[in-house]
Scaffold this motif. Sequence first.
Motif, PDB file in Angstrom:
ATOM      1  N   ILE A  38       0.868  -1.169   0.000  1.00  0.00           N
ATOM      2  CA  ILE A  38       0.000   0.000   0.000  1.00  0.00           C
ATOM      3  C   ILE A  38       0.905   1.219   0.000  1.00  0.00           C
ATOM      4  N   VAL A  39       0.839   1.984  -1.043  1.00  0.00           N
ATOM      5  CA  VAL A  39       1.725   3.134  -1.191  1.00  0.00           C
ATOM      6  C   VAL A  39       1.146   4.339  -0.451  1.00  0.00           C
ATOM      7  N   ASP A  40       1.993   5.000   0.312  1.00  0.00           N
ATOM      8  CA  ASP A  40       1.596   6.255   0.948  1.00  0.00           C
ATOM      9  C   ASP A  40       2.050   7.377   0.023  1.00  0.00           C
ATOM     10  N   TYR A  41       1.115   7.855  -0.786  1.00  0.00           N
ATOM     11  CA  TYR A  41       1.463   8.851  -1.794  1.00  0.00           C
ATOM     12  C   TYR A  41       1.798  10.213  -1.186  1.00  0.00           C
ATOM     13  N   THR A  42       1.412  10.420   0.051  1.00  0.00           N
ATOM     14  CA  THR A  42       1.696  11.716   0.677  1.00  0.00           C
ATOM     15  C   THR A  42       3.177  11.873   1.000  1.00  0.00           C
ATOM     16  N   ALA A  44       5.709  10.977  -1.150  1.00  0.00           N
ATOM     17  CA  ALA A  44       6.545  11.039  -2.356  1.00  0.00           C
ATOM     18  C   ALA A  44       5.805  11.794  -3.445  1.00  0.00           C
ATOM     19  N   ASN A  45       6.557  12.487  -4.287  1.00  0.00           N
ATOM     20  CA  ASN A  45       5.938  13.196  -5.402  1.00  0.00           C
ATOM     21  C   ASN A  45       6.778  13.073  -6.673  1.00  0.00           C
ATOM     22  N   ASP A  46       7.545  11.983  -6.779  1.00  0.00           N
ATOM     23  CA  ASP A  46       8.336  11.761  -7.985  1.00  0.00           C
ATOM     24  C   ASP A  46       7.430  11.253  -9.107  1.00  0.00           C
ATOM     25  N   SER A  47       7.937  11.285 -10.324  1.00  0.00           N
ATOM     26  CA  SER A  47       7.116  10.944 -11.484  1.00  0.00           C
ATOM     27  C   SER A  47       6.696   9.476 -11.487  1.00  0.00           C
ATOM     28  N   PHE A  48       7.566   8.583 -10.999  1.00  0.00           N
ATOM     29  CA  PHE A  48       7.206   7.168 -10.962  1.00  0.00           C
ATOM     30  C   PHE A  48       6.020   6.953 -10.033  1.00  0.00           C
ATOM     31  N   SER A 200       7.668   5.561 -16.622  1.00  0.00           N
ATOM     32  CA  SER A 200       8.911   6.291 -16.869  1.00  0.00           C
ATOM     33  C   SER A 200       8.698   7.389 -17.902  1.00  0.00           C
ATOM     34  N   THR A 201       9.375   8.509 -17.708  1.00  0.00           N
ATOM     35  CA  THR A 201       9.308   9.589 -18.688  1.00  0.00           C
ATOM     36  C   THR A 201       9.957   9.194 -20.012  1.00  0.00           C
ATOM     37  N   ALA A 202      10.755   8.143 -20.006  1.00  0.00           N
ATOM     38  CA  ALA A 202      11.420   7.682 -21.238  1.00  0.00           C
ATOM     39  C   ALA A 202      10.417   7.179 -22.268  1.00  0.00           C
ATOM     40  N   ILE A 203       9.173   6.959 -21.867  1.00  0.00           N
ATOM     41  CA  ILE A 203       8.134   6.529 -22.799  1.00  0.00           C
ATOM     42  C   ILE A 203       7.943   7.577 -23.898  1.00  0.00           C
ATOM     43  N   ALA A 260      15.365  -0.070 -17.044  1.00  0.00           N
ATOM     44  CA  ALA A 260      15.736   0.964 -16.080  1.00  0.00           C
ATOM     45  C   ALA A 260      14.520   1.522 -15.352  1.00  0.00           C
ATOM     46  N   ALA A 261      13.344   1.392 -15.956  1.00  0.00           N
ATOM     47  CA  ALA A 261      12.119   1.892 -15.312  1.00  0.00           C
ATOM     48  C   ALA A 261      11.880   1.210 -13.973  1.00  0.00           C
ATOM     49  N   TYR A 262      12.326  -0.031 -13.849  1.00  0.00           N
ATOM     50  CA  TYR A 262      12.125  -0.758 -12.588  1.00  0.00           C
ATOM     51  C   TYR A 262      13.049  -0.235 -11.488  1.00  0.00           C
ATOM     52  N   ASP A 263      14.150   0.383 -11.892  1.00  0.00           N
ATOM     53  CA  ASP A 263      15.069   0.951 -10.897  1.00  0.00           C
ATOM     54  C   ASP A 263      14.569   2.281 -10.351  1.00  0.00           C
ATOM     55  N   GLU A 264      13.588   2.894 -11.032  1.00  0.00           N
ATOM     56  CA  GLU A 264      13.070   4.187 -10.603  1.00  0.00           C
ATOM     57  C   GLU A 264      12.084   4.050  -9.448  1.00  0.00           C
ATOM     58  N   GLU A 265      11.598   2.845  -9.215  1.00  0.00           N
ATOM     59  CA  GLU A 265      10.581   2.638  -8.185  1.00  0.00           C
ATOM     60  C   GLU A 265      11.177   2.866  -6.805  1.00  0.00           C
TER      61      GLU A 265
END
Length: 271
Positions: A38-42, A44-48, A200-203, A260-265
């Motif tokens: 369960i992600v606590d979005y409050t 983090a605010n990164d693009s991933f 990922s922004t690389a999309i 590399a997208a998996y490393d951004e998590e």
Amino acid sequence: MNPTEPTSNETLSSKMKDVIDVLAMQREKRNSLQKSIIVDYTKANDSFTASRFIFECGFKLDAHPLTIATAATLYHRFFKEGDQEGYDCYLIAATCLYLAGKVKDNPLKIRDVMNVAHNTLHRGSQPLELGDQYWSMRDAIVQAELLIMRMLKFQVTPEHPHRYMLHYLRSLQAWFGEEEWSKYPVARTSMALLQDFHHSTAILDYPPNLIAIACINLTLQIYGVVVPLMDECDQQPWFNVFCKELTREKLWEIMEKIMAAYDEEPETRDN
């Protein structure tokens, strides 16, 4: 060339094996934890994380996969134009989802988007009542929608890799034959990689047809599958049938971006 030195293809194959092993482990770990995370979005605010927010809200709203992919693409395009520090990324994410529903003819009610986004940000909260908070958030989404449209110069209908992937997969299935094709989850895994790449922004950096080919080729490499009548003989690679200009080096570059997208998590989560 020194006969003892590995060729570029040999080096590439060795490197490919290493990263594919890592990728397989990452996906296995991620899938095993997915239901309990369960992600606590409050926090983090990164693009991933914001992209993951779009996917979670989209699933809760029962939005079509292309609608969710459109929302993620619009989100990345918006922040490519604007400073991420200057905007509420989750407001923009929710608005992109609402706008994508219109773009893909998969209408999402603004009240549903608001309630799902609010509950996803604030776990366990009740649906918004018709009060100041409700109308404030509704007005913010309406204004953010206009902002996104202007920032993207009203070009909000992206060309997706999905339709290319469907065409390529159908062609490959015919080459393999039904029995051989059914041995491996090529279609499902390719679509999963494509979905994950939208985090990922690389999309945004590559044409959609090349992204589709890269996802499929990465899947074939993961399962060690050789395309019949192509890789086994001294002919052009299978992907050049669909794109003559695509080189192995360019394909490898895109595949690296996907992995590399998996490393951004981010690692920080609440359970």
